[in-house]
Design a protein around this motif. Structure first.
Motif, mmCIF file in Angstrom:
data_model
loop_
_atom_site.group_PDB
_atom_site.id
_atom_site.type_symbol
_atom_site.label_atom_id
_atom_site.label_comp_id
_atom_site.label_asym_id
_atom_site.label_seq_id
_atom_site.Cartn_x
_atom_site.Cartn_y
_atom_site.Cartn_z
ATOM 1 N N ALA A 1 0.744 -1.115 -0.040
ATOM 2 C CA ALA A 1 0.110 -0.113 -0.010
ATOM 3 C C ALA A 1 1.031 1.164 -0.099
ATOM 4 O O ALA A 1 0.390 2.449 -0.324
ATOM 5 N N THR A 2 1.991 1.066 0.515
ATOM 6 C CA THR A 2 3.076 2.200 0.528
ATOM 7 C C THR A 2 4.189 1.844 -0.014
ATOM 8 O O THR A 2 4.656 0.767 -0.104
ATOM 9 N N ALA A 3 5.098 3.036 -0.642
ATOM 10 C CA ALA A 3 6.347 2.870 -1.247
ATOM 11 C C ALA A 3 7.410 2.477 0.230
ATOM 12 O O ALA A 3 8.287 1.735 0.099
ATOM 13 N N GLU A 4 6.981 3.102 1.340
ATOM 14 C CA GLU A 4 7.874 2.684 2.276
ATOM 15 C C GLU A 4 7.588 1.466 3.021
ATOM 16 O O GLU A 4 8.944 0.654 3.024
ATOM 17 N N LEU A 5 6.691 0.587 2.565
ATOM 18 C CA LEU A 5 6.706 -0.793 2.883
ATOM 19 C C LEU A 5 7.474 -1.631 2.058
ATOM 20 O O LEU A 5 8.111 -2.611 2.204
ATOM 21 N N GLU A 6 7.075 -1.180 0.788
ATOM 22 C CA GLU A 6 7.941 -1.943 -0.426
ATOM 23 C C GLU A 6 9.398 -1.754 -0.164
ATOM 24 O O GLU A 6 10.336 -2.528 -0.415
ATOM 25 N N ARG A 7 9.935 -0.695 0.296
ATOM 26 C CA ARG A 7 11.466 -0.149 0.655
ATOM 27 C C ARG A 7 11.631 -1.132 1.639
ATOM 28 O O ARG A 7 13.050 -1.754 1.429
ATOM 29 N N ALA B 1 0.525 -7.659 14.012
ATOM 30 C CA ALA B 1 1.859 -7.582 13.463
ATOM 31 C C ALA B 1 1.839 -7.389 11.796
ATOM 32 O O ALA B 1 0.710 -8.051 11.378
ATOM 33 N N LEU B 2 2.626 -6.628 11.151
ATOM 34 C CA LEU B 2 2.347 -6.330 9.834
ATOM 35 C C LEU B 2 3.689 -6.717 9.210
ATOM 36 O O LEU B 2 4.682 -6.824 9.641
ATOM 37 N N PRO B 3 3.842 -6.975 7.830
ATOM 38 C CA PRO B 3 4.814 -7.390 7.212
ATOM 39 C C PRO B 3 5.875 -6.263 7.001
ATOM 40 O O PRO B 3 5.464 -5.206 7.123
ATOM 41 N N PRO B 4 7.116 -6.325 6.860
ATOM 42 C CA PRO B 4 7.598 -7.778 6.715
ATOM 43 C C PRO B 4 8.406 -8.102 8.034
ATOM 44 O O PRO B 4 8.406 -7.511 9.337
ATOM 45 N N GLN B 5 8.352 -9.416 8.408
ATOM 46 C CA GLN B 5 8.529 -10.131 9.651
ATOM 47 C C GLN B 5 9.746 -11.482 9.468
ATOM 48 O O GLN B 5 9.328 -11.963 8.231
ATOM 49 N N VAL B 6 10.542 -11.542 10.078
ATOM 50 C CA VAL B 6 11.826 -12.238 9.709
ATOM 51 C C VAL B 6 11.909 -13.437 10.839
ATOM 52 O O VAL B 6 11.602 -13.243 12.075
ATOM 53 N N PHE B 7 11.880 -14.800 10.285
ATOM 54 C CA PHE B 7 12.046 -15.767 11.096
ATOM 55 C C PHE B 7 13.102 -16.859 10.930
ATOM 56 O O PHE B 7 13.677 -16.581 9.611
#
Length: 97
Positions: A12-18, A58-64
């Motif tokens: 939804a946002t350029a920030e999330l994609e970045r 919790a929203l993406p990105p999440q790392v495991f």
């Protein structure tokens, strides 16, 4: 076991994609084996990700690392700031096992 990143290909946002691209690019640069789990392709993955993080919002990105939670983008950015990115993906996650 490898690193798993929950992300979404529909942002939804350029920030999330970045943020997502920053994590993926670093994994590739460090040649760390990883698997990408696209939340937009399977509606059950969002619930799975939130359950694993212990955060119902919790929203993406999440790392495991396998089933062990490493952190979100803020934790990754912190590791970058202190030049501990490889440890974030490897040692930090493995220590939590």
């Amino acid at each position: 076991m490898s690193v798993i990143v929950y992300y979404t290909s529909i942002t939804a946002t350029a920030e999330l994609e970045r943020q997502q691209n920053g994590i993926k690019d670093m994994l590739e640069a460090l040649k760390i084996p990883h698997k990408l789990m696209d939340l937009s392709q399977d509606e059950t993955l969002l619930g799975e990700m939130r359950k694993k993080t212990g955060n119902p919002k919790a929203l993406p990105p999440q790392v495991f690392y396998g089933d062990q939670y490493c952190g979100d983008y803020a934790a990754f950015a912190n590791a970058m700031e202190y030049e501990k990115v490889e440890e974030f993906f490897k040692a930090q996650c493995q220590q939590k096992q």
